[in-house]
Each structure stands twice: as structure tokens, then as C-alpha cells.
Design an enzyme around this catalytic site. Structure first.
Site, PDB file in Angstrom:
ATOM      1  N   HIS A 177     -10.581   1.112   1.503  1.00  0.00           N
ATOM      2  CA  HIS A 177     -10.068   2.232   2.498  1.00  0.00           C
ATOM      3  C   HIS A 177     -11.678   2.594   2.986  1.00  0.00           C
ATOM      4  CE1 HIS A 177      -8.953   6.607   3.135  1.00  0.00           C
ATOM      5  NE2 HIS A 177     -10.223   6.386   3.352  1.00  0.00           N
ATOM      6  N   ASP A 190       1.205   2.871   3.481  1.00  0.00           N
ATOM      7  CA  ASP A 190       0.450   3.894   3.224  1.00  0.00           C
ATOM      8  C   ASP A 190       1.415   5.018   2.886  1.00  0.00           C
ATOM      9  OD1 ASP A 190      -1.983   5.228   2.026  1.00  0.00           O
ATOM     10  OD2 ASP A 190      -3.027   5.594   4.087  1.00  0.00           O
ATOM     11  N   HIS A 230       0.819  -1.076   0.011  1.00  0.00           N
ATOM     12  CA  HIS A 230       0.164  -0.062   0.038  1.00  0.00           C
ATOM     13  C   HIS A 230       0.757   1.424   0.103  1.00  0.00           C
ATOM     14  CE1 HIS A 230      -3.824   2.040   1.813  1.00  0.00           C
ATOM     15  NE2 HIS A 230      -3.010   2.791   1.045  1.00  0.00           N
ATOM     16  N   ASN A 268      -4.792   6.756  -7.007  1.00  0.00           N
ATOM     17  CA  ASN A 268      -5.507   7.979  -7.149  1.00  0.00           C
ATOM     18  C   ASN A 268      -4.429   8.920  -7.582  1.00  0.00           C
ATOM     19  OD1 ASN A 268      -3.588   7.611  -4.759  1.00  0.00           O
ATOM     20  ND2 ASN A 268      -4.853   8.925  -3.365  1.00  0.00           N
ATOM     21  N   LEU A 295       2.610   6.285  -5.009  1.00  0.00           N
ATOM     22  CA  LEU A 295       3.682   7.099  -6.093  1.00  0.00           C
ATOM     23  C   LEU A 295       3.448   7.937  -6.856  1.00  0.00           C
ATOM     24  CD1 LEU A 295       5.471   3.590  -7.399  1.00  0.00           C
ATOM     25  CD2 LEU A 295       5.975   4.885  -5.202  1.00  0.00           C
ATOM     26  N   ARG A 296       2.356   8.598  -6.752  1.00  0.00           N
ATOM     27  CA  ARG A 296       1.678   9.868  -7.145  1.00  0.00           C
ATOM     28  C   ARG A 296       1.888  10.199  -8.733  1.00  0.00           C
ATOM     29  NH1 ARG A 296      -1.125  10.527  -2.969  1.00  0.00           N
ATOM     30  NH2 ARG A 296      -0.011  11.285  -1.033  1.00  0.00           N
ATOM     31  N   HIS A 316       3.848  14.025   0.519  1.00  0.00           N
ATOM     32  CA  HIS A 316       3.250  15.345  -0.032  1.00  0.00           C
ATOM     33  C   HIS A 316       4.383  16.546  -0.056  1.00  0.00           C
ATOM     34  CE1 HIS A 316      -1.077  14.280   0.199  1.00  0.00           C
ATOM     35  NE2 HIS A 316      -0.760  13.578   1.105  1.00  0.00           N
TER      36      HIS A 316
HETATM   37  O1  DOR Z   1      -3.586   9.910   4.656  1.00  0.00           O
HETATM   38  C1  DOR Z   1      -3.714   9.483   3.743  1.00  0.00           C
HETATM   39  N1  DOR Z   1      -3.171   9.866   2.338  1.00  0.00           N
HETATM   40  N2  DOR Z   1      -4.916   8.549   3.389  1.00  0.00           N
HETATM   41  C2  DOR Z   1      -5.322   8.365   2.377  1.00  0.00           C
HETATM   42  O2  DOR Z   1      -6.298   7.448   2.318  1.00  0.00           O
HETATM   43  C3  DOR Z   1      -4.792   8.685   1.142  1.00  0.00           C
HETATM   44  C4  DOR Z   1      -3.369   9.097   1.156  1.00  0.00           C
HETATM   45  C5  DOR Z   1      -3.118  10.086   0.090  1.00  0.00           C
HETATM   46  O3  DOR Z   1      -3.173   9.663  -1.002  1.00  0.00           O
HETATM   47  O4  DOR Z   1      -2.232  11.141   0.511  1.00  0.00           O
HETATM   48 ZN    ZN Z   2      -6.419   4.915   2.487  1.00  0.00          ZN
HETATM   49 ZN    ZN Z   3      -3.577   4.915   0.915  1.00  0.00          ZN
END
Ligand code: DOR
Ligand code: ZN
Ligand code: ZN
Length: 424
Positions: A179, A305, A60, A94, A63-64, A309
Site C-alpha cells: 500500500h 480493495d 485484495h 488490518n 473481511l473485517r 464500512h
Molecule cells: O480506502 C481504503 N480502505 N483504503 C485502504 O487502504 C484501507 C481500506 C480499509 O481498510 O478500510
Molecule cells: Zn490499501
Molecule cells: Zn485495502
């Protein structure tokens, strides 16, 4: 090409033995004491005093790429992964565009091959554009190599759509990674709802927001007899739901992350936006229950996870900051320090949570240290101590709530397909 690893302590589920490991291309050829006189050995690693584990599989991560390369891209994310001892990742859809079709999935795989560091498995979205309304091209994505589907970042709120997704995915032998979050109940909450949210004047989110969706997805799995996987479990009550479902024989598996078994929401009183993550870090009784759930097998695996950012996404007031923790470079050391060194589980058990079980849940190659298995290995020095400093991450995301934490368990080598991809 052959690679020989000498004198390390080889860790499998139930034993730790001093042995040498001979890798031949992409396969583990031999594990035995004192392997010598091997022809064509290209390189020898002296692993004396170190432990050799099955390569870590982080099922999980974010990688953006495509779309959010300011936060991370496939190259920076894979560099971070191998620095963290991770040989294989599964990346959430996402992105922008969302990975809801074969083209994006294929792009990710090609880009990862060019980068050529760790193995990268794309996860397709459940719904188109993660809009929660219409199903993605699940069959075509499977053909393009996705290993699961998920709308991670949010739940699929429509239960009928979720039912259809589970049935459709199951026909293609894919699992839904859920999720769990009831958006109407979260209602803009940014931290766990409780004493600390009140103290800080931050809007809270109830455990029930997570638990309701865990319960729903378990109910669907049970009624349909289709396996389901619950992402990032953070509540004591969610863990209890999963435990009782497993006792009934429901085909549910679950993961958690270091932040949920190490931290409590006391950290939010700093107002440090690096503590903002979804689901939120909860309270002591949750943390203790998550540890128990890891120990008793209710929670099958540890993932990060990894949610990198950029500074501008985090250097804003708490309510406006992005949710997420850049976790892939610290997961092994944190897990080792807080679960194994503290005496809660053995290194072999940790390896099961970080390698073997993720591979089993998603049917991935790897996760085992035995002759004939994939030559994906992580070599660590358990005695080496260091202090976490997010500014030193190779990930573009420096966002960690673990700055200043002293941890044991430094990654020394990460080997993928028999090649050294990271050396400390
Ligand atoms: O903290 C989180 N960041 N939870 C998520 O479900 C998505 C993830 C994100 O894509 O930044
Ligand atoms: Zn999530
Ligand atoms: Zn996630």
C-alpha cells in the site's frame, strides 16, 4: 459429485468457444462440445446464452473479522463475494487483533471453512500490530497458510524495515503487497489534491504521496532482486514508474480497482462520503493512464480493495468519514461494462486481469479454465443490464459511489470446488 454445464460460451485468454464443461468434484474433468451420457451427473446447468469464466480471484479485500464485525464478517463478506462471482479472495490483515501471527491466520481459515462459500486466503501483516516497527511472525504465518504479507491501510514508512520484510518474506516464498502512501505527505488529506479539492474546500493529497512509495518499493525490489506487488495504483505517474521498472526487468506486479479506471474526482463535489477512498480517486488523465496500463500489461490485475464500512462510519462529515468502497458485488459488471463492452479489451483479457494473473502472482490454485484445473467457475449473462443499488448489497457495507450506474454483466452462478455457491 459431478456437475455438467451445457451450452455456455467458454472463455479462455484468447478464445471464446461454445462447449460443455464437466466438473468432477474439485476438478474440471472435461471441456468439449456436446458432452453426453455421463454417469453420476448430479446436476446440469443450462448455460445457453451465457459465458463461463475461470472463477474470479479478488486478491485484495477486507473481511473485517476478527474485530470489526459491525462492518463485515467472514460470512457476510463471502456471501458478497460469491454474489459478485468471486470464487477466491485474499483478505488484508488490518483486523483487530491484526493478523500478525499464526493464531489469527488459522482462525480466519477455520471460520472460512465453516462458512464454506468462497476460498479465503489470509494475508499476514508485515509488522506487528501494523506498527511499522518490528516484523510479524512471517515464517509461522506462512506455515499457517498466509499467501502474502502487507501492512495495507498504510505503508511501512521505515525503508530498512521494508527491506528486511522483503528479504525475510522472500525466503518463505511470500510477496509483499505494498500500500503506497507517504503518510507525512498525505498529512490528513482526504481527496486528490487538485482543482476539485480546492473547489470543495477539502484537504488534498498529492499524487507524489503515492508515487514516492511506489518508487521506493520498486527501488528495493530492483536492488534486492526480490519481487514486489504494488496495490491499488491510482496515478498516471505511478503507472509510468511501474512501466519503466518492468521494462528494466524489475520483478514488479501491480493491481488497480474499478474506481480508478471508471471515476474521476468530479464525484467528490457531491460531498458523498461513499466517494472517499484511499488512495483517492484522481483526475481524467490518471483514469486514462490506468486504462492504458491495464491494456499494455503494466497493471496485471483488477482487484476491489473491498472496504465495507457501517453507515455510522460514513454518515458523518467528509473529513471524518472512513476511507473505503464496498466493491466486491459490482467489480465484474463494472469492469465488463467499462472495459469490454466499451471495446477497450476482450473478455478473455478481462478474465486474465481478474482470475489468471492474481493466481499467478500469488501462486494460488485456480484462475484457469482447462481440463485438470480447479472447478472454480463464474457464469455470467453479459446481456443482462441492471442498475447498481448499494442498499441491495448482501455485504454489510452499503458504501458504494456507483449507485445508479447502469451496468451489463450479471453473475448467474458462482461455482467453487465443483459446488454451486451462488445462483441468481
Ligand atoms: O480506502 C481504503 N480502505 N483504503 C485502504 O487502504 C484501507 C481500506 C480499509 O481498510 O478500510
Ligand atoms: Zn490499501
Ligand atoms: Zn485495502
Amino acid at each position: 459429485m459431478k456437475l455438467l454445464i451445457k451450452n455456455g460460451v467458454v472463455v479462455t485468454e484468447n478464445k471464446e468457444i461454445k462447449a460443455d464443461i464437466l466438473l468432477n468434484g474439485k476438478t474440471i474433468e472435461k471441456i468439449a462440445p456436446d458432452i453426453k451420457n455421463v454417469k453420476d451427473v448430479c446436476e446440469t446447468i443450462d448455460a445457453n446464452g451465457k459465458h463461463v469464466l475461470a472463477g474470479i480471484i479478488d486478491m485484495h479485500v477486507h473481511l473485517r473479522e476478527p474485530g470489526f464485525e459491525g462492518k463485515e464478517d467472514i460470512e457476510s463478506g463471502c456471501k458478497a463475494a460469491v454474489k459478485g462471482g468471486v470464487t477466491q479472495v485474499c483478505c488484508m490483515p488490518n483486523t483487530n487483533p491484526v493478523c500478525d501471527n499464526a493464531v489469527v491466520a488459522t482462525y480466519i481459515k477455520h471460520r472460512a471453512e465453516e462458512v464454506n462459500l468462497c476460498k479465503v486466503n489470509p494475508i499476514g501483516s508485515i509488522t506487528k500490530g501494523q506498527n511499522g516497527e518490528s516484523l510479524s511472525d512471517i515464517g509461522k504465518m506462512k506455515a499457517a497458510g498466509v499467501v502474502a504479507i502487507s501492512d495495507d491501510g498504510k505503508s511501512v514508512s521505515d525503508s530498512q524495515i521494508m527491506r528486511l520484510a522483503m528479504e525475510y518474506a522472500n525466503d518463505f516464498d511470500l510477496k509483499c503487497l505494498c500500500h503506497c502512501e507517504d503518510g507525512s505527505l498525505v498529512d490528513g488529506g482526504v481527496v486528490n489534491e487538485g482543482y476539485n479539492s480546492t473547489l470543495c474546500g477539502l484537504k488534498g493529497s498529492l499524487r507524489a504521496a503515492e508515487d514516492i512509495m511506489i518508487a521506493r518499493d520498486i527501488a528495493l525490489s530492483e536492488s534486492l532482486d526480490i519481487p514486489v506487488h504494488i496495490c491499488h495504483v491510482s496515478t498516471y505517474s505511478g503507472a509510468a514508474l511501474i512501466k519503466s521498472a518492468k521494462e528494466r526487468g524489475v520483478k514488479v506486479t501491480a493491481e488497480t480497482c474499478p474506481q480508478y479506471f471508471i471515476l474521476t474526482d468530479d464525484i467528490i463535489t457531491s460531498y458523498d462520503t461513499n466517494t472517499k477512498v484511499n488512495p483517492p480517486v484522481r483526475e481524467e488523465k490518471d483514469k486514462q493512464a490506468i486504462i492504458r496500463a491495464l491494456k499494455d500489461g503494466t497493471i496485471d490485475c483488477i482487484v476491489t480493495d473491498h472496504a465495507p464500512h457501517s453507515l455510522k462510519d460514513k454518515q458523518v462529515e467528509y473529513n471524518l468519514a472512513a476511507f473505503g468502497i464496498s466493491g466486491i458485488e459490482t467489480s465484474f459488471a463494472l469492469s465488463y461494462t467499462y472495459l469490454v463492452k466499451s471495446g477497450l479489451m476482450t473478455l478473455g483479457e478481462l478474465s486474465e486481469k481478474m482470475s489468471r494473473n492474481p493466481a499467478k502472482i500469488l501462486g494460488l490454485d485456480g484462475g484457469e479454465l482447462k481440463e485438470g484445473a480447479a472447478a472454480d467457475l463464474t457464469i455470467v449473462d453479459l446481456n443482462e443490464k441492471y442498475v447498481i443499488d448499494g442498499n441491495k448489497f448482501v455485504s454489510k457495507g452499503k458504501n458504494t459511489p456507483f449507485n445508479g450506474f447502469e451496468v451489463y454483466g450479471a453473475v448467474k452462478y458462482t461455482i467453487v470446488n465443483g459446488e454451486i455457491k451462488y445462483k441468481a
